[in-house]
Design an enzyme around this catalytic site. Structure first.
Site, PDB file in Angstrom:
ATOM      1  N   ARG A  65       0.836  -1.212   0.000  1.00 54.37           N
ATOM      2  CA  ARG A  65       0.000   0.000   0.000  1.00 54.37           C
ATOM      3  C   ARG A  65       0.868   1.257   0.000  1.00 54.37           C
ATOM      4  O   ARG A  65       0.408   2.329   0.402  1.00 54.37           O
ATOM      5  CB  ARG A  65      -0.922  -0.018   1.218  1.00 54.37           C
ATOM      6  CG  ARG A  65      -1.941  -1.160   1.211  1.00 54.37           C
ATOM      7  CD  ARG A  65      -2.912  -1.047   2.360  1.00 54.37           C
ATOM      8  NE  ARG A  65      -2.278  -1.294   3.638  1.00 54.37           N
ATOM      9  CZ  ARG A  65      -2.176  -2.491   4.232  1.00 54.37           C
ATOM     10  NH1 ARG A  65      -2.684  -3.564   3.621  1.00 54.37           N
ATOM     11  NH2 ARG A  65      -1.598  -2.626   5.393  1.00 54.37           N
ATOM     12  N   CYS A 115       0.156  21.307  -9.669  1.00 54.18           N
ATOM     13  CA  CYS A 115      -1.291  21.278  -9.458  1.00 54.18           C
ATOM     14  C   CYS A 115      -1.720  19.859  -9.097  1.00 54.18           C
ATOM     15  O   CYS A 115      -2.370  19.651  -8.081  1.00 54.18           O
ATOM     16  CB  CYS A 115      -2.020  21.769 -10.698  1.00 54.18           C
ATOM     17  SG  CYS A 115      -1.762  23.520 -11.043  1.00 54.18           S
TER      18      CYS A 115
END
Length: 229
Positions: free
Chosen positions: A117, A139
């Site tokens: 993970r 961004c």
């Protein structure tokens, strides 16, 4: 379908957005929006898009050669980075700087330990943002990959989302990234989840956004003012 989810995004901003001034002018804005689409469902069929430019952007960012000048984007057919370059064309982007510090470590880890993970690429450099040395702070700033039964999925996190121009291009960029990682790791591309913050429509794009809500794929060739060219 992506077309309908994009319409829902526009509708949500138009219905729930608050007017706010920013460095680029007036906008309407909501704090956050998320959507999930299949990797194959990346093409927005409601308007023309500069997909060649996005492909050139992706190729430039993926190239391990240090990215220092806007000419490198232009040489790959991407012509919309001029606004962020200095007068001499120089660029300093953690989109490239941080990506290449992490990309192959993540790819190797997906191959070795696909069920982990911890398959995260984090482009946000706090020091660079605070020091003001970047041409543009990222961004879209982090990508999380999860492999489930041989299928790799992408969670794309973005701090600022221009609904009219940026989001459709970012979705295609996410498609290219997921396809590339899948190809390098021998996995099958699955879903893309886009977590968007500071989701906005600039005032000059509102009328065309409203037109998009009425469009079908049959209207694809009818020009809109904010289409990339």
């Amino acid at each position: 379908m992506y077309n309908e989810k994009y319409k829902d995004l526009i509708r949500t901003v138009l219905d729930q957005g608050s007017k706010q001034e920013c460095r680029n002018g007036s906008q309407i804005i909501i704090p956050a929006y998320s959507f999930t689409i299949n990797w194959k469902d990346w093409r927005l069929n409601l308007r023309k898009m500069n997909y060649k430019g996005v492909e050139g952007e992706f190729s430039t960012l993926l190239d391990p050669t240090p990215l220092t000048n806007v000419k490198q984007f232009k040489d790959n057919g991407c012509n919309y980075w001029d606004m962020f370059a200095a007068e001499d064309g120089s660029l300093n982007l953690d989109y490239h700087n941080e990506l290449h510090k992490q990309l192959w470590d993540v790819i190797d880890e997906i191959i070795i330990n696909p069920n982990s993970r911890r398959h995260v690429i984090d482009l946000w450099s706090h020091e660079n943002v605070q020091d003001g040395v970047l041409s543009l702070p990222c961004c879209h700033y982090s990508y999380i990959f999860s492999v489930i039964n041989g299928t790799i999925n992408l969670v794309w996190n973005q701090r600022s989302a221009d609904v009219a121009l940026g989001v459709p291009s970012d979705v295609y960029l996410g498609h290219l990234l997921l396809n590339y990682i899948a190809d390098q790791t021998g996995t099958i591309p699955g879903t893309m989840t886009f977590n968007l913050a500071n989701v906005h429509l600039y005032e000059q794009h509102i009328n065309d956004a409203k037109i998009l809500l009425t469009r079908t794929e049959m209207d694809y060739n009818n020009p809109l003012k904010f289409e990339l060219c």
